[in-house]
Design a protein around this motif. Sequence first.
Motif, PDB file in Angstrom:
ATOM      1  N   PRO A 104      46.329   0.493  30.196  1.00  0.00           N
ATOM      2  CA  PRO A 104      46.792   0.552  28.794  1.00  0.00           C
ATOM      3  C   PRO A 104      47.190  -0.784  28.202  1.00  0.00           C
ATOM      4  N   LEU A 105      47.640  -1.736  29.015  1.00  0.00           N
ATOM      5  CA  LEU A 105      48.089  -3.036  28.500  1.00  0.00           C
ATOM      6  C   LEU A 105      47.019  -4.114  28.613  1.00  0.00           C
ATOM      7  N   LEU A 106      45.770  -3.713  28.778  1.00  0.00           N
ATOM      8  CA  LEU A 106      44.685  -4.676  28.997  1.00  0.00           C
ATOM      9  C   LEU A 106      44.595  -5.683  27.853  1.00  0.00           C
ATOM     10  N   ARG A 107      44.619  -6.964  28.250  1.00  0.00           N
ATOM     11  CA  ARG A 107      44.614  -8.058  27.281  1.00  0.00           C
ATOM     12  C   ARG A 107      43.433  -9.002  27.486  1.00  0.00           C
ATOM     13  N   TRP A 108      42.951  -9.089  28.749  1.00  0.00           N
ATOM     14  CA  TRP A 108      41.952 -10.095  29.091  1.00  0.00           C
ATOM     15  C   TRP A 108      41.057  -9.496  30.165  1.00  0.00           C
ATOM     16  N   LEU A 109      39.776  -9.279  29.825  1.00  0.00           N
ATOM     17  CA  LEU A 109      38.846  -8.629  30.749  1.00  0.00           C
ATOM     18  C   LEU A 109      37.643  -9.538  30.976  1.00  0.00           C
ATOM     19  N   ILE A 110      37.382  -9.861  32.247  1.00  0.00           N
ATOM     20  CA  ILE A 110      36.273 -10.740  32.629  1.00  0.00           C
ATOM     21  C   ILE A 110      35.285  -9.940  33.478  1.00  0.00           C
ATOM     22  N   LEU A 111      34.093  -9.693  32.909  1.00  0.00           N
ATOM     23  CA  LEU A 111      33.040  -8.982  33.631  1.00  0.00           C
ATOM     24  C   LEU A 111      31.743  -9.786  33.598  1.00  0.00           C
ATOM     25  N   THR A 112      31.855 -11.081  33.520  1.00  0.00           N
ATOM     26  CA  THR A 112      30.712 -11.992  33.471  1.00  0.00           C
ATOM     27  C   THR A 112      29.807 -11.835  34.691  1.00  0.00           C
ATOM     28  N   ASP A 113      28.497 -11.956  34.462  1.00  0.00           N
ATOM     29  CA  ASP A 113      27.515 -12.026  35.545  1.00  0.00           C
ATOM     30  C   ASP A 113      27.529 -10.777  36.422  1.00  0.00           C
ATOM     31  N   ASN A 114      27.266  -9.631  35.783  1.00  0.00           N
ATOM     32  CA  ASN A 114      27.123  -8.367  36.487  1.00  0.00           C
ATOM     33  C   ASN A 114      25.853  -7.672  36.007  1.00  0.00           C
ATOM     34  N   CYS A 115      25.798  -6.367  36.099  1.00  0.00           N
ATOM     35  CA  CYS A 115      24.583  -5.608  35.737  1.00  0.00           C
ATOM     36  C   CYS A 115      24.929  -4.482  34.776  1.00  0.00           C
ATOM     37  N   ILE A 116      25.860  -4.732  33.880  1.00  0.00           N
ATOM     38  CA  ILE A 116      26.387  -3.690  32.996  1.00  0.00           C
ATOM     39  C   ILE A 116      25.468  -3.487  31.799  1.00  0.00           C
ATOM     40  N   SER A 117      25.084  -2.246  31.537  1.00  0.00           N
ATOM     41  CA  SER A 117      24.233  -1.945  30.383  1.00  0.00           C
ATOM     42  C   SER A 117      24.973  -1.149  29.312  1.00  0.00           C
ATOM     43  N   ALA A 135      29.347 -12.168  29.305  1.00  0.00           N
ATOM     44  CA  ALA A 135      28.085 -12.905  29.409  1.00  0.00           C
ATOM     45  C   ALA A 135      27.355 -12.551  30.705  1.00  0.00           C
ATOM     46  N   GLY A 136      26.015 -12.570  30.628  1.00  0.00           N
ATOM     47  CA  GLY A 136      25.220 -12.363  31.822  1.00  0.00           C
ATOM     48  C   GLY A 136      25.178 -10.936  32.306  1.00  0.00           C
ATOM     49  N   ASN A 137      25.020  -9.981  31.380  1.00  0.00           N
ATOM     50  CA  ASN A 137      24.870  -8.575  31.744  1.00  0.00           C
ATOM     51  C   ASN A 137      23.599  -8.020  31.096  1.00  0.00           C
ATOM     52  N   HIS A 138      23.508  -6.682  30.971  1.00  0.00           N
ATOM     53  CA  HIS A 138      22.312  -6.051  30.409  1.00  0.00           C
ATOM     54  C   HIS A 138      22.645  -5.293  29.126  1.00  0.00           C
ATOM     55  N   LEU A 139      23.663  -5.710  28.427  1.00  0.00           N
ATOM     56  CA  LEU A 139      24.141  -4.985  27.258  1.00  0.00           C
ATOM     57  C   LEU A 139      23.194  -5.123  26.066  1.00  0.00           C
ATOM     58  N   GLN A 140      22.966  -4.019  25.369  1.00  0.00           N
ATOM     59  CA  GLN A 140      22.206  -4.027  24.125  1.00  0.00           C
ATOM     60  C   GLN A 140      23.087  -3.711  22.927  1.00  0.00           C
ATOM     61  N   ALA A 159      23.592 -14.216  26.932  1.00  0.00           N
ATOM     62  CA  ALA A 159      22.686 -13.823  28.022  1.00  0.00           C
ATOM     63  C   ALA A 159      22.754 -12.330  28.312  1.00  0.00           C
ATOM     64  N   ASN A 160      22.657 -11.541  27.254  1.00  0.00           N
ATOM     65  CA  ASN A 160      22.530 -10.093  27.364  1.00  0.00           C
ATOM     66  C   ASN A 160      21.226  -9.676  26.678  1.00  0.00           C
ATOM     67  N   ARG A 161      21.188  -8.490  26.082  1.00  0.00           N
ATOM     68  CA  ARG A 161      19.939  -7.983  25.492  1.00  0.00           C
ATOM     69  C   ARG A 161      20.138  -7.506  24.061  1.00  0.00           C
ATOM     70  N   PHE A 162      21.073  -8.144  23.356  1.00  0.00           N
ATOM     71  CA  PHE A 162      21.340  -7.764  21.972  1.00  0.00           C
ATOM     72  C   PHE A 162      20.196  -8.215  21.062  1.00  0.00           C
ATOM     73  N   THR A 163      19.750  -7.291  20.203  1.00  0.00           N
ATOM     74  CA  THR A 163      18.732  -7.655  19.202  1.00  0.00           C
ATOM     75  C   THR A 163      19.360  -7.912  17.838  1.00  0.00           C
ATOM     76  N   GLU A 164      20.637  -7.568  17.697  1.00  0.00           N
ATOM     77  CA  GLU A 164      21.366  -7.859  16.463  1.00  0.00           C
ATOM     78  C   GLU A 164      22.860  -7.823  16.758  1.00  0.00           C
ATOM     79  N   LEU A 165      23.610  -8.499  15.892  1.00  0.00           N
ATOM     80  CA  LEU A 165      25.066  -8.418  15.961  1.00  0.00           C
ATOM     81  C   LEU A 165      25.516  -7.313  15.020  1.00  0.00           C
TER      82      LEU A 165
END
Length: 437
Positions: A104-117, A135-140, A159-165
Amino acid sequence: MNTLAQLRAGELAGITRLDLACGLTEFPREIFELADSLEILNLSGNALSSLPDDLHRLTRLRILFCSDNQFTELPSCLGQCAALSMIGFRANRIERVPGAALPPLLRWLILTDNCISELPAELGERPLMQKLMLAGNHLQQLPESLVRCHRLELLRISANRFTELPEWLLTLPALTWLAYAGNPLETEADASALDATPSIPWTALRLEQKLGEGASGVIHRATWEREQQPATPVAVKLYKGEMTSDGSPLHEMNACITAGLHPNLIRVEGRIVGHPQDQAGLVMQLIDPSYRNLAGLPSLASCSRDVYADDTRFTAKIALRMARGVASAAEHLHQQGITHGDLYAHNILWNEHGDCLLGDFGGASFHATTDNVETRALQRIEVRAFGVLLGELLERIDSGLSDDDRVALEDLQQRCCQPDVLKRPGFTEVVRELKSR
């Protein structure tokens, strides 16, 4: 670094931080004996793939690092840790992020260089979120619920898979440091600028002492030897080619080149060719040793704010000279279709005269040079970063600033940081106002 033997012998009783990197495949249960004091737990560099379901017994745990392990899922037990505010799981094999894993108190989350889609909608239900590093995941796409994260200041989706912001992303009132290079949405670097950059043979360079090392590469002092010209002292940056928290170092190199010449940017002399390991690199101007970093990196406590030395003070003349220089450099970058993405005091070199250089293009991204709503929003997100910097400079002026000038500069600072993104001034207006002071 602590040892497992120390932990098991009871020698670490009362410590607030534990660092263990010793090939662990299972979570040592002895860690629970530190529950009354442990606030920071660093288990990076092991072979862990799970954490115990009763991790919440570490009631004081605020910060957890488990980078460079073998997790395939962000552990759901994290969500039960009432005090946990910073989580780092860089360079694992994570494919799934359950909503239940977000405390619940999450302030800073680092998930760089994984395989998250995909990310859970619960991410937008963490109102304290300030830094999100993906950065460095499979997010669209990002969960639209993030629109409710009104404190989110730093976002890394390179370094993900976004085609638009998403349009809503560019309206977040506190978003300040955004990096999105290396996605299909990004405008390409100017090929003509890249092609026009001189090629410098590796054999023409003689490396000397190391000057520094960052996430993206190593910088050496070197001598550049050319026929019928005197040997030239230069700096050589060799890129590591690994994913950093900002994105790919090769995108950083392209941004450095495309930025072109400006008196407040570090000059690029050319690209290195013929390195024996095909390592990418740049030859850059050698910075006079009188220059130093304006501030230190954000700390675990300050989160998104740089850390200045306690005795850092400026005259108004020096502070304004730096502010004008940085604003002018940012204006130049925007005209080239580049957002710096990491406009921070720790990326500014300065000397006692107020001369300054904006460096480190690790968070830089390309955008269209045509004027449209998205371009203006991207640029004004960066204006907020300048507003933060200007506020930090104003706090440290100890002489030479008239009451009228302070009022005007504080007004400019507030307009740069106002929550309505498109109502912020552009850098052309910022430069003009600073020149009038």
